[in-house]
Design an enzyme around this catalytic site. Structure first.
Site, PDB file in Angstrom:
ATOM      1  N   SER A  83      -1.698 -15.509  -7.409  1.00 29.34           N
ATOM      2  CA  SER A  83      -2.544 -14.477  -6.838  1.00 29.34           C
ATOM      3  C   SER A  83      -3.284 -14.989  -5.622  1.00 29.34           C
ATOM      4  O   SER A  83      -2.663 -15.384  -4.652  1.00 29.34           O
ATOM      5  CB  SER A  83      -3.489 -13.925  -7.902  1.00 29.34           C
ATOM      6  N   ASP A  88      -1.535 -11.415   1.584  1.00 25.81           N
ATOM      7  CA  ASP A  88      -1.977 -12.386   0.593  1.00 25.81           C
ATOM      8  C   ASP A  88      -0.782 -12.835  -0.251  1.00 25.81           C
ATOM      9  O   ASP A  88       0.352 -12.397  -0.033  1.00 25.81           O
ATOM     10  CB  ASP A  88      -3.114 -11.826  -0.266  1.00 25.81           C
ATOM     11  N   ASP A  95       0.476 -12.358  -3.270  1.00 22.35           N
ATOM     12  CA  ASP A  95       1.332 -11.484  -4.066  1.00 22.35           C
ATOM     13  C   ASP A  95       1.454 -10.072  -3.516  1.00 22.35           C
ATOM     14  O   ASP A  95       2.052  -9.211  -4.141  1.00 22.35           O
ATOM     15  CB  ASP A  95       0.880 -11.462  -5.522  1.00 22.35           C
ATOM     16  N   ARG A 126      -3.195  -6.894  -2.057  1.00 22.88           N
ATOM     17  CA  ARG A 126      -4.263  -6.370  -1.198  1.00 22.88           C
ATOM     18  C   ARG A 126      -3.669  -5.927   0.129  1.00 22.88           C
ATOM     19  O   ARG A 126      -2.717  -6.519   0.616  1.00 22.88           O
ATOM     20  CB  ARG A 126      -5.320  -7.439  -0.920  1.00 22.88           C
TER      21      ARG A 126
END
Length: 168
Positions: free
Chosen positions: A37, A155, A157, A160
């Site tokens: 993440s 980002d 994964d 966002r």
């Protein structure tokens, strides 16, 4: 409860939005995502587990969803037409890399050099995959050069929205 089916992305990589898309498409009750993440990954890094519920196969399924949402011919015209918008997209060596290449370059015709850091690496190339002014400095520098009309970084994964930088 039993696990009845495993769906694994190419090389074991799926972005979080793609997992959500697949869960809905195959009408699964949910899905488990093993992810770094927003944390640095790799053998000594942080690691997380996410569970996406039912409203939550890989790039092609996600690409089909995007084709239904966006006007791909209009976007392709913008990226390849005579007044081509030059873009600089940094996947930050996270799972969005294959999506960026397949969708923006292969499908929409953006030049291959429009997409950088598209090879997913377990340590994200030695920098946190946070698309901000601290860690996306190569994007900031590229945008300062004035060559590109649009830039974005993703980002780790793809969960966002990317930070965006526009030259006006």
């Amino acid at each position: 409860m039993q696990i009845g089916r495993l769906v694994i992305g190419l090389n074991g990589l799926l972005s979080t939005p793609a997992v959500s898309c697949i869960i809905r498409k195959i009408k699964a009750i949910g899905g488990i995502i093993l992810t770094a993440s927003h944390n640095p990954g790799g053998p000594g890094g942080d690691f997380g587990i996410k569970f996406n519920v039912a409203n939550g196969d890989s790039v092609e399924v996600y690409l089909q969803l995007l084709r239904n949402i966006f006007d791909f011919s209009a976007i392709k015209g913008l990226l390849t037409g005579p007044d081509q918008l030059k873009i600089h997209i940094d996947a930050m060596n996270g799972v969005m890399g294959p999506y960026v290449r397949r969708i923006l370059c292969d499908e929409l015709g953006a030049p291959v050099n429009s997409a950088v850091n598209c090879v997913p690496l377990e340590d994200f190339g030695g920098r946190p995959p946070e698309p901000n002014l601290t860690y996306a400095t190569s994007l900031v520098d590229a945008m300062k050069g004035g060559e590109f009309g649009f830039g974005a970084a993703f980002d780790a994964d793809g969960v966002r929205p990317p930070n965006q930088h526009h030259n006006l």
